[in-house]
Design a protein around this motif. Sequence first.
Motif, PDB file in Angstrom:
ATOM      1  N   PHE A   1       7.183   5.050  19.368  1.00  0.00           N
ATOM      2  CA  PHE A   1       7.685   3.819  19.967  1.00  0.00           C
ATOM      3  C   PHE A   1       6.578   3.011  20.637  1.00  0.00           C
ATOM      4  N   GLY A   2       5.453   2.883  19.903  1.00  0.00           N
ATOM      5  CA  GLY A   2       4.337   2.130  20.442  1.00  0.00           C
ATOM      6  C   GLY A   2       3.928   0.944  19.600  1.00  0.00           C
ATOM      7  N   VAL A   3       4.175   0.998  18.281  1.00  0.00           N
ATOM      8  CA  VAL A   3       3.651  -0.056  17.407  1.00  0.00           C
ATOM      9  C   VAL A   3       4.269  -1.414  17.713  1.00  0.00           C
ATOM     10  N   MET A   4       5.455  -1.425  18.317  1.00  0.00           N
ATOM     11  CA  MET A   4       6.104  -2.700  18.650  1.00  0.00           C
ATOM     12  C   MET A   4       5.293  -3.494  19.664  1.00  0.00           C
ATOM     13  N   PHE A   5       4.442  -2.805  20.427  1.00  0.00           N
ATOM     14  CA  PHE A   5       3.661  -3.458  21.479  1.00  0.00           C
ATOM     15  C   PHE A   5       2.319  -3.985  20.974  1.00  0.00           C
ATOM     16  N   PHE A   6       1.939  -3.664  19.739  1.00  0.00           N
ATOM     17  CA  PHE A   6       0.647  -4.115  19.227  1.00  0.00           C
ATOM     18  C   PHE A   6       0.714  -5.613  18.916  1.00  0.00           C
ATOM     19  N   PRO A   7      -0.155  -6.431  19.494  1.00  0.00           N
ATOM     20  CA  PRO A   7      -0.113  -7.869  19.217  1.00  0.00           C
ATOM     21  C   PRO A   7      -0.332  -8.211  17.744  1.00  0.00           C
ATOM     22  N   ASP A   8      -1.238  -7.479  17.084  1.00  0.00           N
ATOM     23  CA  ASP A   8      -1.520  -7.692  15.664  1.00  0.00           C
ATOM     24  C   ASP A   8      -1.327  -6.351  14.967  1.00  0.00           C
ATOM     25  N   ARG A   9      -0.145  -6.144  14.420  1.00  0.00           N
ATOM     26  CA  ARG A   9       0.167  -4.825  13.861  1.00  0.00           C
ATOM     27  C   ARG A   9      -0.651  -4.526  12.613  1.00  0.00           C
ATOM     28  N   VAL A  10      -0.892  -5.512  11.787  1.00  0.00           N
ATOM     29  CA  VAL A  10      -1.686  -5.266  10.577  1.00  0.00           C
ATOM     30  C   VAL A  10      -3.098  -4.837  10.964  1.00  0.00           C
TER      31      VAL A  10
ATOM     32  N   VAL B   1      -5.948   2.281  12.165  1.00  0.00           N
ATOM     33  CA  VAL B   1      -5.423   3.619  11.894  1.00  0.00           C
ATOM     34  C   VAL B   1      -5.956   4.122  10.557  1.00  0.00           C
ATOM     35  N   ARG B   2      -5.919   3.278   9.545  1.00  0.00           N
ATOM     36  CA  ARG B   2      -6.411   3.679   8.219  1.00  0.00           C
ATOM     37  C   ARG B   2      -7.897   4.011   8.283  1.00  0.00           C
ATOM     38  N   ARG B   3      -8.649   3.246   9.057  1.00  0.00           N
ATOM     39  CA  ARG B   3     -10.092   3.483   9.158  1.00  0.00           C
ATOM     40  C   ARG B   3     -10.411   4.856   9.749  1.00  0.00           C
ATOM     41  N   VAL B   4      -9.661   5.270  10.783  1.00  0.00           N
ATOM     42  CA  VAL B   4      -9.992   6.533  11.452  1.00  0.00           C
ATOM     43  C   VAL B   4      -9.353   7.738  10.773  1.00  0.00           C
ATOM     44  N   LEU B   5      -8.530   7.494   9.748  1.00  0.00           N
ATOM     45  CA  LEU B   5      -7.958   8.605   8.994  1.00  0.00           C
ATOM     46  C   LEU B   5      -8.894   9.045   7.879  1.00  0.00           C
ATOM     47  N   ALA B   6      -8.982  10.349   7.687  1.00  0.00           N
ATOM     48  CA  ALA B   6      -9.696  10.888   6.536  1.00  0.00           C
ATOM     49  C   ALA B   6      -8.910  10.578   5.261  1.00  0.00           C
ATOM     50  N   PRO B   7      -9.556  10.532   4.102  1.00  0.00           N
ATOM     51  CA  PRO B   7      -8.832  10.285   2.857  1.00  0.00           C
ATOM     52  C   PRO B   7      -7.666  11.255   2.699  1.00  0.00           C
ATOM     53  N   GLY B   8      -6.511  10.710   2.374  1.00  0.00           N
ATOM     54  CA  GLY B   8      -5.319  11.539   2.240  1.00  0.00           C
ATOM     55  C   GLY B   8      -4.614  11.821   3.553  1.00  0.00           C
ATOM     56  N   GLY B   9      -5.156  11.311   4.667  1.00  0.00           N
ATOM     57  CA  GLY B   9      -4.514  11.508   5.957  1.00  0.00           C
ATOM     58  C   GLY B   9      -3.212  10.740   6.054  1.00  0.00           C
ATOM     59  N   ARG B  10      -2.418  11.065   7.074  1.00  0.00           N
ATOM     60  CA  ARG B  10      -1.093  10.446   7.223  1.00  0.00           C
ATOM     61  C   ARG B  10      -0.969   9.694   8.546  1.00  0.00           C
ATOM     62  N   PHE B  11      -0.161   8.660   8.497  1.00  0.00           N
ATOM     63  CA  PHE B  11       0.219   7.888   9.672  1.00  0.00           C
ATOM     64  C   PHE B  11       1.716   8.075   9.847  1.00  0.00           C
ATOM     65  N   LEU B  12       2.127   8.635  10.977  1.00  0.00           N
ATOM     66  CA  LEU B  12       3.513   8.989  11.247  1.00  0.00           C
ATOM     67  C   LEU B  12       3.948   8.283  12.531  1.00  0.00           C
ATOM     68  N   PHE B  13       5.004   7.476  12.463  1.00  0.00           N
ATOM     69  CA  PHE B  13       5.427   6.768  13.666  1.00  0.00           C
ATOM     70  C   PHE B  13       6.912   6.426  13.597  1.00  0.00           C
ATOM     71  N   ASN B  14       7.458   6.058  14.750  1.00  0.00           N
ATOM     72  CA  ASN B  14       8.842   5.603  14.795  1.00  0.00           C
ATOM     73  C   ASN B  14       8.945   4.284  15.548  1.00  0.00           C
ATOM     74  N   THR B  15      10.013   3.567  15.294  1.00  0.00           N
ATOM     75  CA  THR B  15      10.320   2.307  15.969  1.00  0.00           C
ATOM     76  C   THR B  15      11.805   2.310  16.293  1.00  0.00           C
ATOM     77  N   TRP B  16      12.189   1.538  17.312  1.00  0.00           N
ATOM     78  CA  TRP B  16      13.610   1.426  17.617  1.00  0.00           C
ATOM     79  C   TRP B  16      14.314   0.549  16.587  1.00  0.00           C
ATOM     80  N   GLY B  17      15.582   0.857  16.345  1.00  0.00           N
ATOM     81  CA  GLY B  17      16.435   0.009  15.539  1.00  0.00           C
ATOM     82  C   GLY B  17      16.941  -1.157  16.374  1.00  0.00           C
ATOM     83  N   PRO B  18      17.941  -1.888  15.897  1.00  0.00           N
ATOM     84  CA  PRO B  18      18.495  -3.014  16.658  1.00  0.00           C
ATOM     85  C   PRO B  18      19.031  -2.567  18.012  1.00  0.00           C
ATOM     86  N   ILE B  19      18.929  -3.427  19.001  1.00  0.00           N
ATOM     87  CA  ILE B  19      19.373  -3.056  20.344  1.00  0.00           C
ATOM     88  C   ILE B  19      20.862  -2.726  20.376  1.00  0.00           C
ATOM     89  N   GLY B  20      21.632  -3.345  19.513  1.00  0.00           N
ATOM     90  CA  GLY B  20      23.054  -3.041  19.469  1.00  0.00           C
ATOM     91  C   GLY B  20      23.365  -1.621  19.035  1.00  0.00           C
TER      92      GLY B  20
END
Length: 254
Positions: free
Chosen positions: A101-110, A116-135
């Motif tokens: 629940f952190g990527v929502m706060f990044f001003p420029d997500r791309v 993230v891609r730069r600091v990952l080794a080849p074949g590494g993974r990026f795992l994250f979650n985001t909130w759904g709609p507030i409702g």
Amino acid sequence: MPAAYEQYLVPVVFRPFAEDLAARAAALHPRRVLELAAGTGVLTSMLLATTPPPAEVTATDLNDAMVALGSARAPGALWRQADAQRLPFPDGAFDLVVCQFGVMFFPDRVAAFGEVRRVLAPGGRFLFNTWGPIGEHAFEAALQAGLERAFPTDPPLFFPTVPHGYADSAAAVADLTAAGFVVEEQRELTLQGRAESIADLVTGYLTGTPVRAAVEGRGGGPAVRETVLAEMTARLGPGPVTAPMAAHVFRATF
């Protein structure tokens, strides 16, 4: 603010999803893990406990106060203050990057995803979650209703626009693709949060999140807390209460 966040919000709102994300991370058997926006360390502690040795966990947050509290609560990790858009790590330094629940706060997500891609080794993974709609988050929908009741002409909009402002999973996939990732898995996940006391939860939201500054900036005082508490209690009961919280989970590689 970090202390109130840790005491009142983490057990109810964040721990259930940290357990889920830590289990997903452990299944990947990483050796070098980087956590972004680690906050007070709820996920960090679980990564240390569930990721098989000899995994090394580096935890980062933009906020120095969060780093200070998190490093005390999860001392087994290497803690550093860091901006996700300018990570202070060499290319290919990690096998797994996780973010709860952190990527929502990044001003420029791309740009952040590119780092993230730069600091990952080849074949590494990026795992994250985001909130759904507030409702689809019972606690925060009730909180927002209380804030709108307290400030009918100018309610604080932090929760619908920031934590729940990245609820479109297609937007996240597009940003990951633009940063050079391939999405391996995405899924909707609804977990239950259990609050022993709605009054404590209100204290957490009004003193342990940026809503605190928004309320103070509008001249809010004790009456605001009472109004929000009355609305949340009317919708959820005084507690104990168990309520659903919806999120999206993503795993990407390149």
